[in-house]
Each structure stands twice: as C-alpha cells, then as structure tokens.
Design an enzyme around this catalytic site. Structure first.
Site, short mmCIF file in Angstrom:
data_model
loop_
_atom_site.label_atom_id
_atom_site.label_comp_id
_atom_site.label_asym_id
_atom_site.label_seq_id
_atom_site.Cartn_x
_atom_site.Cartn_y
_atom_site.Cartn_z
N PRO A 130 39.82 42.84 33.16
CA PRO A 130 40.77 41.72 33.35
C PRO A 130 40.15 40.42 32.84
O PRO A 130 39.26 39.86 33.48
CB PRO A 130 41.00 41.70 34.86
CG PRO A 130 39.83 42.38 35.45
CD PRO A 130 39.25 43.31 34.43
N ASP B 282 35.00 38.35 32.95
CA ASP B 282 35.56 39.50 33.66
C ASP B 282 35.93 39.04 35.07
O ASP B 282 35.03 38.70 35.87
CB ASP B 282 34.48 40.61 33.69
CG ASP B 282 34.97 41.89 34.33
OD1 ASP B 282 35.95 41.84 35.11
OD2 ASP B 282 34.35 42.94 34.06
N HIS B 283 37.21 39.02 35.37
CA HIS B 283 37.66 38.46 36.65
C HIS B 283 37.27 39.35 37.84
O HIS B 283 37.34 38.91 38.99
CB HIS B 283 39.18 38.25 36.61
CG HIS B 283 39.65 37.14 37.50
ND1 HIS B 283 38.88 36.59 38.50
CD2 HIS B 283 40.83 36.45 37.53
CE1 HIS B 283 39.55 35.64 39.12
NE2 HIS B 283 40.74 35.53 38.55
N ARG B 284 36.83 40.58 37.58
CA ARG B 284 36.35 41.42 38.69
C ARG B 284 35.00 40.90 39.19
O ARG B 284 34.59 41.15 40.31
CB ARG B 284 36.18 42.88 38.23
CG ARG B 284 37.47 43.55 37.83
CD ARG B 284 37.19 44.87 37.16
NE ARG B 284 36.35 44.74 35.98
CZ ARG B 284 35.87 45.75 35.28
NH1 ARG B 284 36.10 46.99 35.65
NH2 ARG B 284 35.13 45.54 34.21
N ILE C 9 33.69 37.52 38.11
CA ILE C 9 33.61 36.06 38.16
C ILE C 9 34.97 35.49 38.59
O ILE C 9 36.01 35.81 38.00
CB ILE C 9 33.21 35.52 36.76
CG1 ILE C 9 31.78 35.99 36.44
CG2 ILE C 9 33.30 34.01 36.71
CD1 ILE C 9 31.48 36.08 35.00
#
Ligand code: CAO
Length: 493
Positions: free
Chosen positions: A289, A461-463, A465
């Site tokens: 993501p 990477d939104h998982r 950060i």
C-alpha cells in the site's frame, strides 16, 4: 613460476582473444578459466594448469593468438607434499532463505564424482535446488540424510581431490582442456532444446548450470549475442524478482490485447531487464500500500555551495547531496531503512545505510546499491555513482552490486518533469523521487526572491510507516537540504 601458453587450437591458424577473465595479482585455482578465445568455428577457454597468483598477462582483448603463444605467467603455490587433498563441501548461498530441507541424497561414500555433479537436492520455501560438487574426486563422507534441515555453510560432504604439480612451462593440450569441463569444452555454439542457438563460453555455461538458468532464455549482450556471466547474473536477479512477484495475478479488469484492433503497428521485443522489472514493479505496486508524500526543498544555499565547489574544479551532482541528506535523515528515522517480514509481524531494521540509485540504461532500469553512504565523502560518492552507472550502462552489474540496499533514490532531475510517484523497491519500505529543480519566486522580507526549489516525492509502505511519520521524514529532509551547513553533511568532502 609457470608460463601458461595458448593450447593446441585444433588445427585453426589462430584465434581471437574475446575475454580476459583474470587480472594481475589475482589468485586462481587449478582449472579456472583465464582467457576466452574465439576461432573460426568455436570458442574455447584457456584454464590455469595450477593454482597460483597471476604475475603478468601477455595478451589483451582483440589480440590474435596462435598455438604456443605466451598467455600469462603464474607464480605457483608452494609444492604440496601430498598429491591428494581433502576438501569440504558446504551448503551454498540459499538466496536469503533461512534453511532448506534435504529431499534427495544423490551420492554415497566412495562414489567418484565429477565437478558440477549434483550431490544433494534441497528444498526451501520457494524453490528446489541441487548442490553440485565444486571438485572432481572421491567422496570420503556424506553428512545429511533425507529429511535433515540444513543452513548455508553447513558441511555436506568431504571429498579427496587430486593435486597437480606445477610445471615450469605448460602448454595445455586439447585433452587437458576436455577434462576441465567434464562436458565438451571447445564447443561454444550448441543447439539448445528450444532450437535457439546459444553462444556462450564454457565457464558461462557452468555458471548458468550451477544456478539452473536455461541459457536459451538469456539475452547475450556481447558481440553476436554472446552470453556473458553478467547476462546470466542479470537473469538470475530478474528470476528472483519474478519469483517474488509471482503470486501477483493480472488484474481481471485489464482488457486482453486485441492485436487485430491495433491497426498498423511495429512489434518491438522488450529487453529481459524490462520484462522482468515490469513484473517486479507490478508485484510491488499491487502488494504494497503506497502513499506518496510530496514536498519541495529550497536548495538555493546548497546550490551556491555546489557551484563554489564546481568553480574549484570539483563537480558534484545534486544527487550526491541528496544521498548524504537522506543518509542523515535515515539515522533519525530507522523505520525507513527496514524490511517487513513476509507475514507482516516483524520489522527488520538495517544497521548500515546502503542506498540504491535507480539508473536508466538502454536495456532498462537497474538499481545498484551504494554501501555505507555515511562513511563516504562527497567526492568518493560521486566517483562511485559515476563508475557504477557507467558499468550498469555498458557491462552490466553483478548481483552483489545490486544487493543490500535499505532505501532507494530515483533521480529524474537531470531529465525534467515535476513530482511523480516512485514505486517502492521491495523488500525496502520507502523510496525518494527527485525531480528537476526550478527557480521559483518566494515572498520573503517584504519582497519576492528567486529561490531554487527541488521537488521531492517520497513513497512509503503504509503498513510500516504512518502518514505522520512520512510527513516528519520529508520535513526533516527538506530542513536538512535547506540548511546544509547545519546539517553538516557537506563538511567532509
Ligand atoms: N535538478 C536540476 N538539474 C539536475 C538535477 C536536479 N534535480 N539533478 C541532476 N541535474 C543536472 C546535473 O547537475 C547535470 O548537469 P551538468 O551536466 O550541467 O552538471 C545533469 O543534470 C545530468 O545529470 P545526470 O542525470 O547525468 O547525473 P545525476 O548524478 O543527477 O544522476 C543517474 C545519475 C545515474 C541517477 C542518472 O543518470 C539516471 O540514470 N537517472 C534516471 C533514473 C531513473 O530512470 N529513474 C526512474 C526510475 S522509475 O522508472
């Protein structure tokens, strides 16, 4: 001191040197390929007749040589008392896997094995591999049993090998050469199963066989499509990337290409690098993501400093300052220099600051990694980036030169365009895109001032950060670039 001469060329008048595979000062082992020659009908390698250190090389690429000409000189290793030696065979690099299971033991104690003969089959999480014997000889012991778990470096077998006494002057014969490969050594152009002609030297064939690479699927980058070791390395990297993105399904919404509706068109075969990096990028884009945070840094002072260096004859590209600034900011934001475990439960923080730099080459995008950026001066970094980018564009890179990165920078600043969305170079978790700086009017002290503004695009990477962390990272980066003296990354140059 042993003098290696050009062997019997099988009746040919002469042959051309197409590759010198070693350098002066290099230690070589017996039978290691030293030089590749090309005659009218075949390619052959001249192997080392003993282990030792290369003291001089008497020929160069492009030279035409004939049988008996001097090839190179070798300072042989001290004479061995015994004529045989026992060698240990260990589990090779498992390509990042923690361990593997033995699913087949193909040999037994007392077996005489050839170099490259498969000894054991291992199965890891994602692949099965055979471990070949690096030596010819007789097996003294074979350690693992079917079902055992092994890790890189574990002892698999011991083998007794024959040692060759170094002679004062050696002219290898065709018979000797034939032993070296244990398969045909002079026979470079072979008909491969797919009917595609494969043009590669024996050492390249051995290298490909070791890694299970089908040479009919590798594009050769040398003259006449000859496959080099670097081509095989690139294919291996691409295959790994393909495996990593292999779970990705083509989106069902993507319409099938209807060639009959395209109208008149030209067909261009994409390079292997482009084909594989396309799959890798699809995997990254679909599995991670992405969030892209954009900002711009006022680098007027930094540019002034860069130009002052230029006036002193020291040319440093803006990219190098970005690398230094990123390295500094990464120290305060270690999550950006990490990898996420496959199950998403752990974060592996990297101790070193190794930065990948996207390089645009005629064959496609490659990302060499510059190691320990904080330890290097601006000039050292500039020299390294120029050298590696040139190598990427001409000879190609080795797998080692593209491994170990923690963060990537993609600079399009030398070309143009504004903010963009860089795709994360998995298994990293963030990438910085740099665009071309513009001179922008900025309202300051009651007047408009022309300031140099550098567009930055940070994908993460939104998982791993959160948005707030992303905003803090890019803010710190902007501050660092805007105040280079305080940021102190320009002190050591
Ligand atoms: N703004 C304005 N000018 C810039 C700049 C920027 N952000 N960055 C570089 N420049 C200037 C340089 O100073 C140089 O100018 P001079 O020749 O007048 O000194 C010129 O642009 C050319 O720079 P360069 O691109 O040759 O060198 P670099 O150090 O900036 O970059 C490299 C090296 C290897 C990163 C680059 O050549 C490259 O391949 N870039 C493409 C990367 C890419 O394709 N990314 C996309 C990945 S996603 O598909």
């Amino acid at each position: 001191m042993a003098k290696i001469k050009i062997p019997d060329l099988g009746g040919a008048d002469g042959a051309q040197v197409i590759e010198v595979l070693v350098a002066v000062g290099e230690d070589v082992i017996e039978d290691q390929a030293l030089v590749t020659l090309e005659g009218d009908k075949a390619t052959m390698e001249v192997p080392a007749t003993a282990a030792g250190k290369i003291t001089s090389i008497c020929l160069a690429v492009g030279d035409t040589v004939k049988s008996g000409d001097d090839c190179l000189e070798l300072a042989s290793e001290p004479q061995q008392v015994s004529k045989s030696a026992t060698q240990e065979i260990t589990v090779p690099d498992l390509g990042g896997a923690n361990g593997a299971q033995v699913i087949e033991v193909l040999v037994a104690v007392g077996d005489a094995v050839q170099e490259d003969q498969a000894l054991i089959t291992l199965e890891g999480d994602k692949a099965t591999m055979e471990v070949p014997s690096p030596y010819a000889g007789v097996l003294v012991s074979v350690m693992p049993k079917v079902g055992d778990k092994v890790a890189e470096g574990d002892l698999l077998a011991t083998i007794t090998t024959e040692l060759t006494e170094a002679s004062a002057e050696v002219v290898p014969s065709i018979a000797k050469l034939e032993v070296v490969e244990a398969k045909p050594v002079i026979a470079a152009v072979l008909q491969a199963p797919s009917n595609k002609m494969v043009y590669a030297s024996p050492s390249v064939r051995r290298y490909a066989a070791y890694y299970g690479v089908d040479l009919t699927r590798v594009q050769g980058s040398a003259e006449n499509g000859r496959i080099l070791k670097t081509d095989v390395s690139n294919a291996i990297i691409a295959l790994v990337a393909q495996a990593q993105s292999g779970t990705v399904q083509k989106p069902s919404s993507q319409p099938k290409l209807a060639l009959e509706k395209l109208g008149s068109h030209e067909v261009i075969e994409l390079t292997k690098i482009k084909q594989f990096s396309g799959k890798f990028l699809t995997g990254s884009w679909q599995n991670i993501p992405h969030v892209t945070q954009q900002d711009s840094a006022d680098i007027t002072e930094l540019e002034a400093y860069r130009y002052s260096l230029k006036a002193d004859g020291v040319k440093i590209s803006p990219l190098i300052f970005m690398m230094k600034a990123v390295a500094k900011v990464l120290k305060g934001h270690p999550n950006f220099n990490s990898s996420l475990s496959d199950d998403g439960s752990k974060l592996y923080l990297k101790q070193e600051i190794n930065i990948g730099v996207a390089v645009d080459t005629p064959k496609g995008l490659v990302v060499p990694v510059i190691k320990n950026v904080t330890e290097k001066s601006l000039i050292e970094l500039m020299t390294e980036v120029v050298t590696i980018a040139e190598k990427a564009r001409t000879k190609g890179l080795s797998p080692n030169e593209m491994q170990g990165g923690g963060f990537t920078i993609s600079s399009l600043g030398g070309i143009g365009g504004g903010h963009f969305t860089p795709i994360i170079n998995a298994p990293e978790v963030a990438i910085l895109g740099i665009s071309k700086l513009t001179t922008t009017p900025v309202w300051r002290d009651e007047s408009w001032l022309p300031r140099k503004s550098l567009p930055l695009s940070l994908s993460y990477d939104h998982r791993v950060i959160d948005g707030a962390e992303g905003a803090r990272f890019i803010t710190d980066l902007v501050l660092c670039l805007q105040d280079p003296k305080q940021a102190c990354f320009i002190v050591k140059n």
